[in-house]
Design a protein around this motif. Structure first.
Motif, PDB file in Angstrom:
ATOM      1  N   GLU A   1       0.801  -1.224   0.000  1.00 26.01           N
ATOM      2  CA  GLU A   1       0.000   0.000   0.000  1.00 26.01           C
ATOM      3  C   GLU A   1       0.838   1.280   0.000  1.00 26.01           C
ATOM      4  N   HIS A   2       2.046   1.195   0.550  1.00 24.36           N
ATOM      5  CA  HIS A   2       2.845   2.416   0.689  1.00 24.36           C
ATOM      6  C   HIS A   2       4.227   2.314   0.033  1.00 24.36           C
ATOM      7  N   GLY A   3       4.560   1.155  -0.494  1.00 26.43           N
ATOM      8  CA  GLY A   3       5.837   0.994  -1.179  1.00 26.43           C
ATOM      9  C   GLY A   3       6.954   0.580  -0.252  1.00 26.43           C
ATOM     10  N   ARG A   4       7.917  -0.127  -0.810  1.00 24.64           N
ATOM     11  CA  ARG A   4       9.099  -0.496  -0.023  1.00 24.64           C
ATOM     12  C   ARG A   4       9.899   0.747   0.335  1.00 24.64           C
ATOM     13  N   PHE A   5       9.941   1.696  -0.567  1.00 20.89           N
ATOM     14  CA  PHE A   5      10.604   2.968  -0.318  1.00 20.89           C
ATOM     15  C   PHE A   5       9.556   4.068  -0.365  1.00 20.89           C
ATOM     16  N   ASN A   6       9.526   4.886   0.676  1.00 22.05           N
ATOM     17  CA  ASN A   6       8.530   5.952   0.762  1.00 22.05           C
ATOM     18  C   ASN A   6       9.195   7.183   1.369  1.00 22.05           C
ATOM     19  N   PRO A   7       9.186   8.323   0.659  1.00 25.10           N
ATOM     20  CA  PRO A   7       9.881   9.512   1.172  1.00 25.10           C
ATOM     21  C   PRO A   7       9.335  10.022   2.498  1.00 25.10           C
ATOM     22  N   LEU A   8       8.081   9.674   2.835  1.00 20.36           N
ATOM     23  CA  LEU A   8       7.526  10.112   4.110  1.00 20.36           C
ATOM     24  C   LEU A   8       8.253   9.486   5.294  1.00 20.36           C
ATOM     25  N   ARG A   9       8.966   8.380   5.054  1.00 19.30           N
ATOM     26  CA  ARG A   9       9.678   7.707   6.140  1.00 19.30           C
ATOM     27  C   ARG A   9      11.024   8.353   6.455  1.00 19.30           C
ATOM     28  N   VAL A  10      11.527   9.201   5.586  1.00 22.86           N
ATOM     29  CA  VAL A  10      12.912   9.675   5.703  1.00 22.86           C
ATOM     30  C   VAL A  10      13.169  10.370   7.035  1.00 22.86           C
ATOM     31  N   ILE A  11      12.374  11.360   7.386  1.00 23.77           N
ATOM     32  CA  ILE A  11      12.634  12.119   8.611  1.00 23.77           C
ATOM     33  C   ILE A  11      12.373  11.282   9.865  1.00 23.77           C
ATOM     34  N   PRO A  12      11.214  10.601   9.999  1.00 23.24           N
ATOM     35  CA  PRO A  12      11.017   9.771  11.199  1.00 23.24           C
ATOM     36  C   PRO A  12      12.060   8.673  11.339  1.00 23.24           C
ATOM     37  N   ASN A  13      12.368   7.982  10.240  1.00 22.68           N
ATOM     38  CA  ASN A  13      13.393   6.934  10.310  1.00 22.68           C
ATOM     39  C   ASN A  13      14.757   7.528  10.654  1.00 22.68           C
ATOM     40  N   GLY A  14      15.050   8.712  10.107  1.00 21.58           N
ATOM     41  CA  GLY A  14      16.316   9.362  10.409  1.00 21.58           C
ATOM     42  C   GLY A  14      16.464   9.676  11.886  1.00 21.58           C
ATOM     43  N   LEU A  15      15.374  10.111  12.511  1.00 24.70           N
ATOM     44  CA  LEU A  15      15.416  10.389  13.947  1.00 24.70           C
ATOM     45  C   LEU A  15      15.657   9.119  14.747  1.00 24.70           C
TER      46      LEU A  15
ATOM     47  N   PHE B   1      24.190  11.314  -0.690  1.00 30.35           N
ATOM     48  CA  PHE B   1      22.911  11.734  -0.108  1.00 30.35           C
ATOM     49  C   PHE B   1      21.758  10.946  -0.728  1.00 30.35           C
ATOM     50  N   LEU B   2      21.884  10.577  -1.997  1.00 25.78           N
ATOM     51  CA  LEU B   2      20.861   9.731  -2.638  1.00 25.78           C
ATOM     52  C   LEU B   2      20.753   8.394  -1.916  1.00 25.78           C
ATOM     53  N   THR B   3      21.895   7.797  -1.611  1.00 28.33           N
ATOM     54  CA  THR B   3      21.903   6.540  -0.856  1.00 28.33           C
ATOM     55  C   THR B   3      21.281   6.723   0.511  1.00 28.33           C
ATOM     56  N   LEU B   4      21.614   7.825   1.176  1.00 34.92           N
ATOM     57  CA  LEU B   4      21.053   8.121   2.489  1.00 34.92           C
ATOM     58  C   LEU B   4      19.531   8.177   2.424  1.00 34.92           C
ATOM     59  N   LEU B   5      18.993   8.891   1.437  1.00 36.26           N
ATOM     60  CA  LEU B   5      17.538   9.031   1.318  1.00 36.26           C
ATOM     61  C   LEU B   5      16.875   7.686   1.049  1.00 36.26           C
ATOM     62  N   LEU B   6      17.462   6.881   0.176  1.00 40.38           N
ATOM     63  CA  LEU B   6      16.888   5.572  -0.130  1.00 40.38           C
ATOM     64  C   LEU B   6      16.857   4.679   1.108  1.00 40.38           C
ATOM     65  N   THR B   7      17.942   4.667   1.845  1.00 41.54           N
ATOM     66  CA  THR B   7      18.017   3.811   3.036  1.00 41.54           C
ATOM     67  C   THR B   7      17.020   4.261   4.097  1.00 41.54           C
ATOM     68  N   LEU B   8      16.898   5.565   4.294  1.00 44.31           N
ATOM     69  CA  LEU B   8      15.979   6.077   5.303  1.00 44.31           C
ATOM     70  C   LEU B   8      14.523   5.897   4.903  1.00 44.31           C
ATOM     71  N   SER B   9      14.255   5.747   3.618  1.00 44.75           N
ATOM     72  CA  SER B   9      12.869   5.619   3.166  1.00 44.75           C
ATOM     73  C   SER B   9      12.379   4.177   3.166  1.00 44.75           C
ATOM     74  N   TYR B  10      13.251   3.223   3.512  1.00 46.44           N
ATOM     75  CA  TYR B  10      12.886   1.804   3.478  1.00 46.44           C
ATOM     76  C   TYR B  10      12.085   1.434   4.720  1.00 46.44           C
ATOM     77  N   ALA B  11      11.277   0.385   4.612  1.00 39.85           N
ATOM     78  CA  ALA B  11      10.326   0.027   5.672  1.00 39.85           C
ATOM     79  C   ALA B  11      10.908  -0.933   6.700  1.00 39.85           C
ATOM     80  N   THR B  12      12.197  -0.877   6.917  1.00 39.00           N
ATOM     81  CA  THR B  12      12.843  -1.650   7.972  1.00 39.00           C
ATOM     82  C   THR B  12      13.937  -0.792   8.585  1.00 39.00           C
TER      83      THR B  12
END
Length: 503
Positions: free
Chosen positions: A302-316, A393-404
């Motif tokens: 429903e939300h994708g394996r990678f989702n940009p909405l996860r970047v900031i919460p996952n980063g924290l 930074f592209l790698t950083l964003l991809l990793t932070l957007s993943y659902a694990t």
């Protein structure tokens, strides 16, 4: 005739190199102790430690599939029961290099392979930091010694070596490839010129990373393309041939990745199995432990394996999560996990937390402190590092957007943090600090080293007993495998064939 300051400066540089070498030797030996499983319970088997050994034999036989008893829950299965590993082929490099003399019947090569790449990657980062901070370390050699300790005893290499199982193999290869690219870029910044040898080596590292960690490869491809533009801009006539070769290398490895996916999964754009029944199904779903209605499956679908909405919460979480393995933080860690789920799950679905949990702020505080000095970096120096930062930074964003969220993915975040720290060293090179500020910086760096080394050692010790072959991840004997395959609807004869191990 040498100036009066030349001899002391040369002696200082020689001493710095000697101590760096000694640190590296002790660091490599320390990694070997962890890779050997010295701190794990007797009889511990790290999950999937032999999967790449079997993969090596399969490739030598001209096959890409692996036996069910080898893959188990990590397999991705076609409807006829043929199992494939979705991880890339890059970890086989050590086996092709040393497999002819390795006693596979007695030992798995996983521990050596991960150790090799962890040591190589850490050595490249160490060389990059020494080169980037040369001017500062010549005035403050003690700072260089502390950073060497941080890199070897509080860096990603120790975390990788601590668990020589399946999951750390491709990450360790990508770690080494990225380290080489970072070193080559630092050398370019120091020399102000990009040699054709460096460009081709960078393209090779980027290409190999495709077959280890594609999320890392995207960033390294971008960095290599920036390097090609720099080479062409500096000397168009002489740069054309190296640029074409580098582009050809990138294209060759990228095409190889697509071709292998097509051979394994029947489609060049399919990289792994799904949770639903179809051509290729993920192992946990195939064996009935998950289905398309599980929280993880719904989150992916429903939300994708990678989702940009996860970047900031996952980063924290990646940065500040508490070490839940320590009793004082257990309850706080549980509350953080519940707060995260309650806040974010309606937005982008379920995100899985894996243990051990500990934030980057505790693992790598010394490098975060160095990064603060990036504010003092001259604009010209910052501009030279900008392409490297942009790619990573592209790698950083991809990793932070993943659902694990898991400890080993912090290694994928490390390169960007390392480059910010390198920028901090560039800032220190161009700063004139008073004696008092130098002492304070050394004291703060020492405190950060103590915290980082302690936190990394704790995480490494915990990793020695995680991801082992226990419970549902345990090894299947022949009878158990046949029983499970028969339950899937296969005949007894077919089940025995699928469960047989190669001789």
């Amino acid at each position: 005739m040498p100036s009066e300051g030349t001899a002391p400066a040369a002696r200082s540089a020689s001493g710095t190199r000697a101590i760096a070498l000694i640190t590296a030797i002790f660091g490599a030996a320390f990694y070997a102790v962890f890779a050997s499983g010295a701190f794990s319970p007797p009889g511990t088997a790290f999950f999937g430690h032999d999967i790449y050994d079997y993969y090596y034999r399969a490739v030598l036989d001209g096959r890409l599939d692996l036996p069910i008893r080898v893959l188990r829950l990590e397999g991705h299965y076609t409807p006829d029961g043929t199992g494939f590993l979705y991880h890339g082929l890059a970890p086989l490099m050590t086996r092709f290099a040393f497999g002819w003399a390795f006693p596979f019947g007695s030992f798995s090569m996983a521990a050596f392979s991960i150790w090799f790449w962890a040591v190589l990657g850490t050595a490249f980062y160490h060389a990059a930091f020494l080169k980037a901070g040369h001017a500062h370390f010549s005035k403050n050699p003690g700072h260089g010694y502390v950073i060497g300790l941080l890199l070897w005893f509080a860096g990603p290499g120790l975390l990788l070596s601590s668990n020589p199982g399946l999951y750390n193999e491709p990450i360790s290869v990508a770690f080494a490839m990225t380290a080489c690219v970072v070193f080559l870029w630092v050398r370019y910044v120091a020399a102000r010129v990009f040699g054709w040898q460096s460009l081709i080596l960078m393209a090779l590292c980027a290409g190999l990373s495709v077959h280890a960690r594609p999320n890392i490869a995207i960033g390294l491809y971008a960095v290599t393309l920036f390097a090609i533009l720099i080479v062409l801009r500096s000397d168009l006539k002489r740069g054309v041939l190296p640029a074409v070769i580098a582009l050809g290398i990138l294209g060759l490895f990228g095409s190889g990745y697509v071709l292998i996916n097509a051979l394994k999964f029947g489609s060049p754009v399919t990289t792994h199995g799904s949770f639903t029944s179809g051509e290729v199904q993920q192992g946990f779903a195939y064996w009935g432990l998950e289905d398309e209605n599980s929280e993880r499956a719904r989150g992916f679908n429903e939300h994708g394996r990678f989702n940009p909405l996860r970047v900031i919460p996952n980063g924290l979480i990646y940065t500040f999560d508490l070490p839940q393995s320590l009793p004082p933080f257990k309850e706080a860690g549980r509350k953080i996990r519940n707060l995260y789920a309650d806040t974010t799950q309606p937005l982008y679905g379920f995100v899985r937390f894996e243990v051990p949990r500990i934030g980057i702020a505790y693992l790598w505080p010394g490098f975060l402190l160095l990064g603060a000095f990036a504010l003092r970096t001259p604009r010209s120096e910052f501009t030279r590092y900008a392409p490297l930062m942009a790619g990573l930074f592209l790698t950083l964003l991809l990793t932070l957007s993943y659902a694990t969220i898991t400890l080993r993915y912090r290694v994928d975040l490390w390169p960007f943090i390392a480059v910010i720290a390198l920028l901090g060293l560039a800032g220190l090179n161009h700063s004139t600090l008073s004696a008092g500020w130098n002492r304070f910086a050394g004291f703060a760096l020492g405190l950060c080293a103590m915290l980082g080394i302690s936190a990394t050692a704790l995480a490494a010790l915990i990793m020695q007993i995680r991801l082992t072959e226990t419970d549902i991840m345990s090894r299947w004997d022949f009878e158990t495998c046949v029983e499970l395959v028969v339950e899937r609807g296969f005949s007894q004869e077919r089940s025995e064939t699928l469960c047989a191990l190669p001789s």
